[in-house]
Design a protein around this motif. Structure first.
Motif, PDB file in Angstrom:
ATOM      1  N   ALA A  71      18.925  98.802  56.524  1.00 40.45           N
ATOM      2  CA  ALA A  71      17.996  97.688  56.314  1.00 40.45           C
ATOM      3  C   ALA A  71      18.085  96.687  57.459  1.00 40.45           C
ATOM      4  N   ASP A  72      16.997  95.966  57.676  1.00 33.95           N
ATOM      5  CA  ASP A  72      16.942  94.944  58.724  1.00 33.95           C
ATOM      6  C   ASP A  72      17.581  93.666  58.190  1.00 33.95           C
ATOM      7  N   LYS A  73      18.817  93.428  58.566  1.00 33.21           N
ATOM      8  CA  LYS A  73      19.557  92.282  58.038  1.00 33.21           C
ATOM      9  C   LYS A  73      19.088  90.949  58.624  1.00 33.21           C
ATOM     10  N   SER A  74      18.232  91.028  59.652  1.00 35.63           N
ATOM     11  CA  SER A  74      17.701  89.785  60.218  1.00 35.63           C
ATOM     12  C   SER A  74      16.653  89.167  59.296  1.00 35.63           C
ATOM     13  N   ILE A  75      16.073  89.992  58.418  1.00 33.79           N
ATOM     14  CA  ILE A  75      15.057  89.500  57.477  1.00 33.79           C
ATOM     15  C   ILE A  75      15.710  88.985  56.205  1.00 33.79           C
ATOM     16  N   ILE A  76      16.677  89.768  55.694  1.00 38.65           N
ATOM     17  CA  ILE A  76      17.369  89.403  54.454  1.00 38.65           C
ATOM     18  C   ILE A  76      18.866  89.528  54.702  1.00 38.65           C
ATOM     19  N   SER A  77      19.606  88.494  54.377  1.00 40.05           N
ATOM     20  CA  SER A  77      21.057  88.559  54.518  1.00 40.05           C
ATOM     21  C   SER A  77      21.675  88.905  53.160  1.00 40.05           C
ATOM     22  N   ILE A  78      22.788  89.635  53.178  1.00 41.10           N
ATOM     23  CA  ILE A  78      23.473  90.012  51.944  1.00 41.10           C
ATOM     24  C   ILE A  78      24.780  89.242  51.856  1.00 41.10           C
ATOM     25  N   PRO A  79      24.835  88.237  50.997  1.00 42.25           N
ATOM     26  CA  PRO A  79      26.076  87.476  50.855  1.00 42.25           C
ATOM     27  C   PRO A  79      27.108  88.282  50.068  1.00 42.25           C
ATOM     28  N   GLU A  80      28.375  88.085  50.357  1.00 46.70           N
ATOM     29  CA  GLU A  80      29.421  88.774  49.600  1.00 46.70           C
ATOM     30  C   GLU A  80      29.552  88.183  48.205  1.00 46.70           C
ATOM     31  N   LYS A  81      29.334  86.891  48.086  1.00 48.47           N
ATOM     32  CA  LYS A  81      29.395  86.194  46.797  1.00 48.47           C
ATOM     33  C   LYS A  81      28.318  85.109  46.784  1.00 48.47           C
ATOM     34  N   PRO A  82      27.846  84.718  45.598  1.00 47.85           N
ATOM     35  CA  PRO A  82      28.180  85.228  44.269  1.00 47.85           C
ATOM     36  C   PRO A  82      27.526  86.586  44.015  1.00 47.85           C
ATOM     37  N   GLU A  83      28.007  87.281  42.993  1.00 40.67           N
ATOM     38  CA  GLU A  83      27.586  88.638  42.712  1.00 40.67           C
ATOM     39  C   GLU A  83      26.090  88.734  42.426  1.00 40.67           C
ATOM     40  N   TYR A  84      25.534  87.763  41.731  1.00 42.11           N
ATOM     41  CA  TYR A  84      24.111  87.786  41.380  1.00 42.11           C
ATOM     42  C   TYR A  84      23.241  87.797  42.643  1.00 42.11           C
ATOM     43  N   LYS A  85      23.574  86.950  43.602  1.00 46.45           N
ATOM     44  CA  LYS A  85      22.799  86.892  44.838  1.00 46.45           C
ATOM     45  C   LYS A  85      23.008  88.153  45.671  1.00 46.45           C
ATOM     46  N   ARG A  86      24.220  88.701  45.640  1.00 44.91           N
ATOM     47  CA  ARG A  86      24.493  89.909  46.404  1.00 44.91           C
ATOM     48  C   ARG A  86      23.648  91.084  45.886  1.00 44.91           C
ATOM     49  N   ILE A  87      23.612  91.248  44.554  1.00 46.95           N
ATOM     50  CA  ILE A  87      22.848  92.356  43.966  1.00 46.95           C
ATOM     51  C   ILE A  87      21.359  92.188  44.237  1.00 46.95           C
ATOM     52  N   LEU A 112      28.397  93.775  33.311  1.00 47.32           N
ATOM     53  CA  LEU A 112      27.878  92.848  34.318  1.00 47.32           C
ATOM     54  C   LEU A 112      28.548  91.487  34.220  1.00 47.32           C
ATOM     55  N   THR A 113      28.859  91.066  33.002  1.00 52.54           N
ATOM     56  CA  THR A 113      29.550  89.784  32.816  1.00 52.54           C
ATOM     57  C   THR A 113      30.936  89.823  33.450  1.00 52.54           C
ATOM     58  N   LYS A 114      31.600  90.973  33.350  1.00 52.68           N
ATOM     59  CA  LYS A 114      32.931  91.131  33.947  1.00 52.68           C
ATOM     60  C   LYS A 114      32.877  91.012  35.468  1.00 52.68           C
ATOM     61  N   ARG A 115      31.677  91.219  36.031  1.00 48.69           N
ATOM     62  CA  ARG A 115      31.517  91.105  37.484  1.00 48.69           C
ATOM     63  C   ARG A 115      31.167  89.681  37.908  1.00 48.69           C
ATOM     64  N   GLY A 116      31.218  88.767  36.948  1.00 47.30           N
ATOM     65  CA  GLY A 116      31.038  87.348  37.272  1.00 47.30           C
ATOM     66  C   GLY A 116      29.638  86.818  37.087  1.00 47.30           C
ATOM     67  N   LEU A 117      28.741  87.583  36.447  1.00 51.27           N
ATOM     68  CA  LEU A 117      27.371  87.128  36.241  1.00 51.27           C
ATOM     69  C   LEU A 117      27.257  86.311  34.958  1.00 51.27           C
ATOM     70  N   GLN A 118      26.380  85.323  34.988  1.00 50.36           N
ATOM     71  CA  GLN A 118      26.091  84.521  33.805  1.00 50.36           C
ATOM     72  C   GLN A 118      25.080  85.256  32.922  1.00 50.36           C
ATOM     73  N   SER A 119      24.971  84.834  31.671  1.00 55.95           N
ATOM     74  CA  SER A 119      24.115  85.521  30.706  1.00 55.95           C
ATOM     75  C   SER A 119      22.668  85.636  31.186  1.00 55.95           C
ATOM     76  N   GLY A 120      22.083  84.528  31.664  1.00 58.23           N
ATOM     77  CA  GLY A 120      20.704  84.543  32.138  1.00 58.23           C
ATOM     78  C   GLY A 120      20.528  85.456  33.334  1.00 58.23           C
ATOM     79  N   GLU A 121      21.516  85.493  34.224  1.00 59.39           N
ATOM     80  CA  GLU A 121      21.451  86.352  35.402  1.00 59.39           C
ATOM     81  C   GLU A 121      21.485  87.827  35.010  1.00 59.39           C
ATOM     82  N   VAL A 122      22.278  88.143  33.989  1.00 59.39           N
ATOM     83  CA  VAL A 122      22.384  89.519  33.509  1.00 59.39           C
ATOM     84  C   VAL A 122      21.020  90.034  33.060  1.00 59.39           C
ATOM     85  N   TYR A 123      20.327  89.240  32.235  1.00 59.32           N
ATOM     86  CA  TYR A 123      19.027  89.678  31.717  1.00 59.32           C
ATOM     87  C   TYR A 123      17.979  89.798  32.823  1.00 59.32           C
TER      88      TYR A 123
END
Length: 523
Positions: free
Chosen positions: A79-95, A183-194
């Motif tokens: 993927a072209d990382k110059s368009i979209i960056s992949i943060p290591e954390k938080p998990e919701y933004k990474r996914i 998904l919760t065990k991976r640090g996601l909040q309830s709203g983020e999971v859904y």
């Protein structure tokens, strides 16, 4: 000129045969290679399934190489990382960023691009691991590539186009509560999971993830609800025994019932879709089947006659006056026109076509099934069961190829059936919303009708996987022939002869797209 070429081809073939017959030559091209593609909703333990497959293939079946190809790794690599960056954390933004990257690649290079990159990896691996000599013929090593995981229908289409009978797609499913917990065990909040579960299931954009549509097209369905290693190991091992022809593996009652449902579905001439249903007693004896189609006077549905001259009596939609029209779609068009006429005083004339498009494309309107001439498969099966005695189905089970609509759900509840198994989800069904007091997708409420995803061999693979070899290949001197798992070969034989050429076409396409370098590495 043509005659000369034919002679040259004939001489070349004679040289290849080298005294052996054609059957022996062709059999020598059969390969023990496998490609296994996993598909499942986010939060399902797909990585655990991949690890279990790898471990069993290496230890029990003595495969020389079992390689795991994670499509998420390919996304990060290409993927072209110059368009979209992949943060290591938080998990919701990474996914979310990872999903965005995948969509970006599909939009730029085609919906099957991730599968194409996986094919290139498999081709490269085959080049690296040379052909080994086995007995009097040359065979590829026992190799399996596990693709973790496909998210789009076109990815599965491409893999099947290249690997045909060599590939098996496994749909892995865990209950919603288990996926939420993972998904919760991976640090996601309830709203983020859904939000992630909804996005993963099916995005509205063409290049997006479509797990909801891809999952039902798998060859085998694994249901993991206990979260135990024993359950995972047992169910994966049954799948491997089945595709490699080890031991005696026969269908479960659920597999036979779903095959009966799918077989019934082909009777349907409905212009929308073919759906089949089968009903069993509480102890899983088949009672009745049904399919969706137009009812006829005197009882039952129209059906193709063995007498060709009776075709004129077939009044299904394809042969009805003005044939070829779907009454359900026709009525929705009429409804749209009436609604727009009623709103003509408040909708400016310049906006009329746009308003019409919005109404006609409305998910709620497109989901209406009330205007169809066809009776639904579940209803037909219930009617047929009634002829056999409705008391037989109280506490029984219904197997249907598609998740039941709300109209069928109320009749299923009233019939006394307590378990419903389905393959294809029906996103617009209001069954739970309208009848939540009596029907549920949760397995913790035994007092309600249970709606559950089907587990086992897909109906399309039923005959090819459960059909046994000839008796003289199964027994000798009246005793069963026993072989070691390491000597098994896939039941569905595939020739290696054309495979490198098909993979090469994919590799050339990737080179033309500039995703991999040119050269003769994969020639």
């Amino acid at each position: 000129m043509a005659s000369t070429k034919l002679k040259e081809a004939a001489n070349s073939t004679l040289s290849l045969l080298d005294g052996r017959d054609a059957k022996e030559i062709i059999s020598g091209t059969h390969t023990a290679e496998l490609v296994i593609a996993l598909c499942g909703p986010i939060g399902t333990p797909l990585h655990d399934v991949a690890d279990t497959l790898k471990n069993l293939l290496e230890t029990d079946y003595k495969y020389d190489l079992v390689s795991k190809i994670r499509l998420s790794d390919l996304i990060s690599e290409y993927a072209d990382k110059s368009i979209i960056s992949i943060p290591e954390k938080p998990e919701y933004k990474r996914i979310n960023a990872q999903i965005d990257h995948g969509n970006q690649l599909r939009k730029q290079h085609g919906k099957s691009i991730l599968a194409e990159l996986a094919v290139a990896k498999i081709s490269s691996d085959r080049h690296e691991y040379k052909i080994q000599e086995n007995s009097e013929r040359h065979l590829p090593r026992r190799i399996c590539h596990i693709i973790d995981s496909i998210k789009n229908e076109e990815e599965l289409n491409l893999l099947r186009l290249v690997y045909q009978d060599m590939i098996y797609a496994i749909g892995v499913y865990s209950p919603l509560s288990a996926r939420e917990s993972n998904l919760t065990k991976r640090g996601l909040q309830s709203g983020e999971v859904y939000q992630l579960i909804d996005r993963d299931s099916g995005e509205e954009i063409g290049e997006g993830q479509t797990v909801r549509n891809t999952f039902p097209r798998c060859d085998f369905f694994l249901r993991l609800d206990s979260g135990t290693h024993t359950q995972l190991n047992t169910r994966v091992k049954r799948f491997l025994n089945l595709i490699l022809g080890y031991g005696i593996v026969t269908p479960t009652p659920h597999e036979s019932a779903m095959y009966a449902a799918a077989s019934a579905a082909v009777n349907s001439a409905c212009l929308s879709r073919q759906v089949g249903a089968a009903i069993t007693t509480r102890d899983e004896r088949l009672v009745a089947v049904g399919w969706n189609d137009v009812p006829k006077a005197g009882g039952d549905l129209y059906l193709t006659s063995s007498r060709i001259e009776d075709t004129e009596k077939d009044m299904r939609c394809w042969n009805h006056v003005g044939g070829g029209k779907c009454s359900n779609d026709e009525e929705k068009e009429t409804f749209t026109a009436i609604l727009l006429a009623d709103l003509s005083t408040v909708i400016p004339e310049a906006d009329y076509e746009q308003a019409k498009k919005i109404i006609r494309n409305s998910a709620r309107l497109s989901g209406l099934v009330e205007f169809s001439r066809s009776i639904h498969a579940e209803m037909h099966a219930l009617l047929n069961a009634g002829k056999a005695g409705l008391d037989k189905i109280v506490g029984g089970k219904l197997f249907v190829t598609t998740y039941p609509c709300h109209s069928c759900a109320r009749h299923i509840i009233a019939s006394g059936i307590m378990e419903v198994y389905y393959i294809e989800p029906y996103r617009k069904s209001l069954a739970i919303r309208l009848h939540g007091d009596a029907i549920t997708e949760s397995e913790n409420d035994a007092n309600k009708v249970q709606l559950r995803p089907y587990e086992g061999v897909a109906p399309a693979k039923y005959l090819s996987l459960f059909r046994m070899a000839d008796s003289n290949e199964r027994k000798k001197m009246g005793k069963m022939i026993k072989i070691h798992p390491s000597n098994t070969e896939p039941k569905l034989e595939t020739s290696l002869e054309a495979l490198p050429a098909l993979e090469a076409l994919v590799v050339i396409s990737l080179q033309q797209k500039g995703l991999i370098p040119g050269g003769d590495k994969n020639d």
